[in-house]
Design a protein around this motif. Structure first.
Motif, PDB file in Angstrom:
ATOM      1  N   MET A   1       8.580  -2.870  -2.052  1.00  0.00           N
ATOM      2  CA  MET A   1       7.893  -1.517  -1.784  1.00  0.00           C
ATOM      3  C   MET A   1       8.805  -0.647  -0.481  1.00  0.00           C
ATOM      4  N   THR A   2       9.263   0.568  -0.940  1.00  0.00           N
ATOM      5  CA  THR A   2       9.683   0.810  -0.121  1.00  0.00           C
ATOM      6  C   THR A   2       8.906   2.203   0.646  1.00  0.00           C
TER       7      THR A   2
ATOM      8  N   GLN B   1       3.788   6.911  -0.158  1.00  0.00           N
ATOM      9  CA  GLN B   1       2.934   8.064  -1.408  1.00  0.00           C
ATOM     10  C   GLN B   1       1.432   7.358  -1.607  1.00  0.00           C
ATOM     11  N   ALA B   2       1.703   5.647  -1.441  1.00  0.00           N
ATOM     12  CA  ALA B   2       0.529   5.267  -2.260  1.00  0.00           C
ATOM     13  C   ALA B   2      -0.287   5.575  -1.020  1.00  0.00           C
ATOM     14  N   LEU B   3       0.011   6.038   0.152  1.00  0.00           N
ATOM     15  CA  LEU B   3      -0.848   5.870   0.859  1.00  0.00           C
ATOM     16  C   LEU B   3      -1.816   7.395   0.480  1.00  0.00           C
ATOM     17  N   MET B   4      -1.205   8.510   0.861  1.00  0.00           N
ATOM     18  CA  MET B   4      -1.262   9.824   0.845  1.00  0.00           C
ATOM     19  C   MET B   4      -2.324  10.080  -1.083  1.00  0.00           C
TER      20      MET B   4
ATOM     21  N   GLU C   1      -4.141   7.573  -1.494  1.00  0.00           N
ATOM     22  CA  GLU C   1      -5.356   6.966  -1.210  1.00  0.00           C
ATOM     23  C   GLU C   1      -6.356   7.499  -0.048  1.00  0.00           C
ATOM     24  N   GLY C   2      -5.873   8.875   0.564  1.00  0.00           N
ATOM     25  CA  GLY C   2      -6.560   9.460   0.667  1.00  0.00           C
ATOM     26  C   GLY C   2      -6.521   9.353   2.197  1.00  0.00           C
ATOM     27  N   PHE C   3      -4.662   8.668   2.696  1.00  0.00           N
ATOM     28  CA  PHE C   3      -5.057   8.302   4.137  1.00  0.00           C
ATOM     29  C   PHE C   3      -3.622  10.189   4.823  1.00  0.00           C
ATOM     30  N   GLU C   4      -3.543  10.126   6.063  1.00  0.00           N
ATOM     31  CA  GLU C   4      -3.143  11.206   6.066  1.00  0.00           C
ATOM     32  C   GLU C   4      -1.343  10.882   6.061  1.00  0.00           C
ATOM     33  N   PRO C   5      -0.677  11.808   6.235  1.00  0.00           N
ATOM     34  CA  PRO C   5       0.566  11.847   6.269  1.00  0.00           C
ATOM     35  C   PRO C   5       1.273  10.213   7.127  1.00  0.00           C
ATOM     36  N   ALA C   6       2.097   9.613   6.722  1.00  0.00           N
ATOM     37  CA  ALA C   6       2.255   8.295   7.007  1.00  0.00           C
ATOM     38  C   ALA C   6       3.356   8.504   8.853  1.00  0.00           C
ATOM     39  N   VAL C   7       3.049   7.916   9.574  1.00  0.00           N
ATOM     40  CA  VAL C   7       3.924   7.955  10.976  1.00  0.00           C
ATOM     41  C   VAL C   7       4.444   7.351  11.296  1.00  0.00           C
ATOM     42  N   THR C   8       5.660   6.799  11.721  1.00  0.00           N
ATOM     43  CA  THR C   8       6.352   5.596  12.410  1.00  0.00           C
ATOM     44  C   THR C   8       6.225   4.988  13.632  1.00  0.00           C
ATOM     45  N   ILE C   9       5.793   4.497  14.065  1.00  0.00           N
ATOM     46  CA  ILE C   9       5.513   3.968  15.517  1.00  0.00           C
ATOM     47  C   ILE C   9       6.596   2.995  15.849  1.00  0.00           C
TER      48      ILE C   9
ATOM     49  N   TYR D   1       6.955  -0.017  12.703  1.00  0.00           N
ATOM     50  CA  TYR D   1       6.141   0.393  11.190  1.00  0.00           C
ATOM     51  C   TYR D   1       5.444   1.448  10.907  1.00  0.00           C
ATOM     52  N   LEU D   2       5.500   1.746   9.442  1.00  0.00           N
ATOM     53  CA  LEU D   2       4.797   2.984   9.539  1.00  0.00           C
ATOM     54  C   LEU D   2       3.600   3.251   8.132  1.00  0.00           C
ATOM     55  N   VAL D   3       2.802   3.523   9.450  1.00  0.00           N
ATOM     56  CA  VAL D   3       1.140   3.388   9.157  1.00  0.00           C
ATOM     57  C   VAL D   3       0.372   4.949   8.837  1.00  0.00           C
ATOM     58  N   GLY D   4      -0.145   4.703   8.383  1.00  0.00           N
ATOM     59  CA  GLY D   4      -1.181   5.863   7.411  1.00  0.00           C
ATOM     60  C   GLY D   4      -2.371   5.739   8.087  1.00  0.00           C
ATOM     61  N   ARG D   5      -2.892   6.951   8.040  1.00  0.00           N
ATOM     62  CA  ARG D   5      -4.461   6.548   9.273  1.00  0.00           C
ATOM     63  C   ARG D   5      -5.762   7.168   7.829  1.00  0.00           C
TER      64      ARG D   5
END
Length: 93
Positions: free
Chosen positions: A1-2, A8-11, A13-21, A83-87
Motif C-alpha cells: 500500500m502506498t 485515502q483509506a484513513l479518510m 474510515e473517518g480519520f483526520e487527514p494523515a500527518v507524517t511524524i 510514519y504516516l499517522v491518522g487520528r
C-alpha cells in the motif's frame, strides 16, 4: 500500500487527514496514552510498541493501530522512525 492509498483509506474510515511524524534514533517514550485512536503506516526506520504485556517491532510497510486510551510504551530504532499517522476521535469510531 502506498502512502497515498493509506491516507485515502484513513479518510474513508473517518480519520483526520494523515500527518507524517519523525522520531529520533534511539528515542523512547515511557508508558502513556492518547485520547484518540491512531493508525500508522511505517515509512522508514522502526518503532517498537509494548502494550498489555505484548511487544512488537514495526518496520517500513507495516501498520500499527492503537485504540484511544491504550497504555503503551514506544521506542525507536538506530535510524529513528518516520510514519504516516491518522487520528480519530473515539466518538467517531
Amino acid at each position: 500500500m502506498t502512502p497515498d492509498q493509506f491516507a485515502q483509506a484513513l479518510m474513508g474510515e473517518g480519520f483526520e487527514p494523515a500527518v507524517t511524524i519523525a522520531r529520533e534514533p534511539g528515542g523512547r517514550l515511557d508508558e502513556h496514552t492518547h485520547p484518540f485512536e491512531a493508525r500508522a503506516l511505517i515509512l522508514a526506520g522502526e518503532i517498537g510498541i509494548a502494550s498489555a504485556g505484548a511487544e512488537r517491532v514495526y518496520r517500513a510497510g507495516d501498520v500499527f493501530h492503537l485504540l484511544a486510551e491504550t497504555p503503551h510504551t514506544e521506542w525507536y530504532g538506530a535510524e529513528g522512525v518516520r510514519y504516516l499517522v491518522g487520528r480519530r476521535d473515539p466518538a467517531q469510531s
